[in-house]
Structures are given as C-alpha cells and as structure tokens.
Design a protein around this motif. Structure first.
Motif, PDB file in Angstrom:
ATOM      1  N   CYS A 130      35.483  26.191  39.686  1.00  0.00           N
ATOM      2  CA  CYS A 130      36.060  26.306  38.330  1.00  0.00           C
ATOM      3  C   CYS A 130      34.689  26.233  37.444  1.00  0.00           C
ATOM      4  O   CYS A 130      33.615  25.648  37.938  1.00  0.00           O
ATOM      5  CB  CYS A 130      36.877  25.142  38.167  1.00  0.00           C
ATOM      6  N   LEU A 164      44.905  21.787  38.750  1.00  0.00           N
ATOM      7  CA  LEU A 164      43.968  23.156  38.399  1.00  0.00           C
ATOM      8  C   LEU A 164      43.651  23.937  39.598  1.00  0.00           C
ATOM      9  O   LEU A 164      43.224  23.281  40.482  1.00  0.00           O
ATOM     10  CB  LEU A 164      42.990  22.712  37.370  1.00  0.00           C
ATOM     11  N   ILE A 168      38.848  28.832  37.635  1.00  0.00           N
ATOM     12  CA  ILE A 168      39.401  28.629  36.495  1.00  0.00           C
ATOM     13  C   ILE A 168      38.266  28.489  35.446  1.00  0.00           C
ATOM     14  O   ILE A 168      37.423  27.552  35.709  1.00  0.00           O
ATOM     15  CB  ILE A 168      40.608  27.533  36.296  1.00  0.00           C
ATOM     16  N   ASP A 184      45.360  30.027  39.823  1.00  0.00           N
ATOM     17  CA  ASP A 184      44.224  30.397  40.053  1.00  0.00           C
ATOM     18  C   ASP A 184      43.672  31.537  39.213  1.00  0.00           C
ATOM     19  O   ASP A 184      44.520  32.482  38.776  1.00  0.00           O
ATOM     20  CB  ASP A 184      43.850  31.122  41.728  1.00  0.00           C
ATOM     21  N   CYS A 186      42.649  31.953  36.104  1.00  0.00           N
ATOM     22  CA  CYS A 186      42.976  31.788  34.688  1.00  0.00           C
ATOM     23  C   CYS A 186      41.932  31.560  33.827  1.00  0.00           C
ATOM     24  O   CYS A 186      40.804  30.702  34.143  1.00  0.00           O
ATOM     25  CB  CYS A 186      44.105  30.900  34.456  1.00  0.00           C
TER      26      CYS A 186
END
Length: 221
Positions: A130, A164, A168, A184, A186
C-alpha cells in the motif's frame, strides 16, 4: 516522577542490543510486565522514534527486516495486544492501541509518509504494497460515545475491524473511519472521508462522505 526508561532494557528484551538501540536513537519506555519487543537487526530507524507501553501485560511488538522507520511512535495502553510491522515497510507516523486483545498490522512493502492509526474497540489491518500519503488518519473507533436519549443505546459503536486490502493508494489528508474495509487495488482520493466499506476492488473513491467515482482502474508508484 518520570518513569521513562531509555536504552536500559528489562531481561524480557533479550532480542535487542542496547548499543544498537542507541545508535539508531530508538527510545524505549516500558511500564508493564511480560511484554515482548523484537526489532530486526537491519531495520533503519531515523528521527525521534519511541515505543511506549503505558501499562499492561503480554503485549507484543514485532518489526520485520529491511524496514525504514522515521519518527515512529508506538503507544500501547492495555493487555494482550499486538503491533506488527512486516518486512520492507517504510513508515512515519503514530500507532496507538488502547484496550485489550487488539491488533495493528502493516503488511510488507507498504509505505506511509505521515499516518495516524488508532486501534481502540477494534483492530486495524493494512495489507501489502500500500502507498499511504501524509495527513492520514485511520481510526477503528469514534473514541467518544454517543447515545440515543430515549433508549440510552450507543449509536456510534464500532462493530467490525478496519481492514485495508493489498495495493491501496491513499492520497493526502484522508480519514478512514470505524467499520470500514477497502478492497484490493483501490485509490482513495485526497481529502476523502471514508465511513463505509468499499467492497469493489480496483475502484477510485472520492468525496466526503466518500463514494465510488470510477471502476476498473489500476495504479503504479
């Protein structure tokens, strides 16, 4: 009286080397008992980073290898909690746990410039790879309780963990509230307030409150 402990480690922290802590300027406070802290030998720690266990027992903090931590603050107040930072993580910000049997997990290869994470009432999990920008707040609770006057029932109770997914991108000045999960891939646009689950992967979310504005997208660093 100031009870803060610096460098001098209790016998339960045998995995840590005091000289290494001093070289990396990592400040340790421990007011509990039977707490376990393990930091990989090759973790690079810069800035004024601290671990504080205000009170509590059987808490576990694990920081994986190849990480880079800048002005990291880990603060635990409670029992049987876990804070895990996986391998290859670059993180700057604050991780706060208040309560018992809670967890904060940051997945491998995730990066964050300035991120505040609060696990209180429920836990927080961030997936792998992320990218988290500055001015980010991720909260598993509203902290302050709100009640219905007629029924005296709490109306803002947290009922699920904040989760989360992987890969991301969270742009600047985003707030993620309690009971939120994000699928996942986004993208969370700058300034968004996310207060509901985002269940569709690879979508773009924006606004206050946040809504899906585009689907079938992917992003690269």
């Amino acid at each position: 009286m100031n009870h803060k402990k610096t460098i001098t480690l209790p016998h339960i922290f045998k995995t840590l080397l005091p000289k290494q802590l001093y070289r990396q300027r990592f400040l340790l406070q421990d007011k509990g008992h039977s707490n376990y802290i393990e930091i990989a030998n090759d973790v690079r720690i810069i800035g004024n980073s601290t671990i504080t266990i205000r009170k509590g027992d059987n808490n576990r903090i694990t920081i994986g290898s190849h990480g880079k931590l800048n002005k990291l603050k880990i603060d635990i107040n409670g029992n049987h909690n876990q804070v895990t930072i996986a391998e290859h993580v670059k993180f700057s910000g604050q991780l706060l746990v208040v309560g018992n049997h809670l967890r904060i997990h940051i997945g491998e290869h995730t990066t964050a410039i300035d991120c505040y994470i609060l696990a209180r009432d429920k836990s927080v999990t961030i997936g792998k790879s992320c990218m988290i920008s500055r001015g980010i707040e991720i909260r598993a609770t509203d902290v302050h309780k709100v009640y219905d006057i007629d029924t005296n029932v709490r109306v803002n109770k947290a009922h699920s963990d904040v989760i989360l997914g992987d890969h991301i991108w969270i742009a600047a000045n985003v707030t993620i509230s309690k009971n939120v999960s994000i699928a996942d891939g986004c993208i969370i646009a700058a300034g968004a307030f996310v207060n509901k689950p985002v269940t569709i992967p690879n979508c773009m979310v924006a606004g206050t409150p946040a809504k899906i504005i585009r689907q079938n997208v992917r992003w690269e660093r």
